[in-house]
Design a protein around this motif. Structure first.
Motif: not given
Length: 158
Positions: A71-74, A87-89, A145-149
């Motif tokens: 998920l890219v934050r900025e 990003a967070v991964v 997990q939501t992003a992956y799902s």
């Protein structure tokens, strides 16, 4: 122009993660500037495309690496030739349906524009241990997990 450049930096980042997810060390290395650095999750440091190609290639040949979910934050354009992406991964092992919270991380990418093309100057993957804040670890894990799902959902017919 700023949003167009941000999109190009985002594309560079996505290519980097795709190269990892496809276990393609040569493609990954091709995205670095000649002086580019990569710092892995375990603190391993690699300098330049050739060292990345060799070191990451060895990792891929000896380990079945998990795939990144991000998920890219900025994205900030710092100058005409420099940008920062944060990003967070997390990662999902092949055949699994859940992320592995133990490998949640914060990623930073510094990109430089060379001959009109964005290249990776620095990529750093830092564990998101968030010591003493289990609620933050859980929150981040749920978000990833939501992003992956969501990325795995079947397209709906209309």
């Amino acid at each position: 122009m700023n949003s167009e450049e941000k999109q190009k930096v985002l594309t560079l980042y996505r290519k980097l993660l795709t190269a990892w997810n496809q276990r393609d060390a040569s493609f990954m290395a091709s995205l670095l500037s000649p002086e580019g650095d990569l710092v892995g999750f375990d603190g391993s440091q690699m300098k330049g495309p050739e060292e990345v190609r060799t070191t990451v290639g060895d990792i891929f040949s000896h380990h079945k690496t998990a795939a990144f979910v991000s998920l890219v934050r900025e994205i900030r354009i710092l100058s005409d030739k420099t940008a920062l992406l944060r990003a967070v991964v997390s990662m999902v092992a092949e055949g699994e349906k859940e992320i592995n919270p133990a490998v949640n991380a914060i990623q930073s990418l510094v990109a430089s524009k060379e001959n009109g093309e964005w290249k990776v100057s620095l990529f750093q993957n830092t564990p998101a241990a968030l010591h003493g804040r289990p609620e933050e670890v859980e929150k981040l894990s749920k978000e990833l997990q939501t992003a992956y799902s969501s990325s795995q959902a079947e397209p709906k017919s209309t």
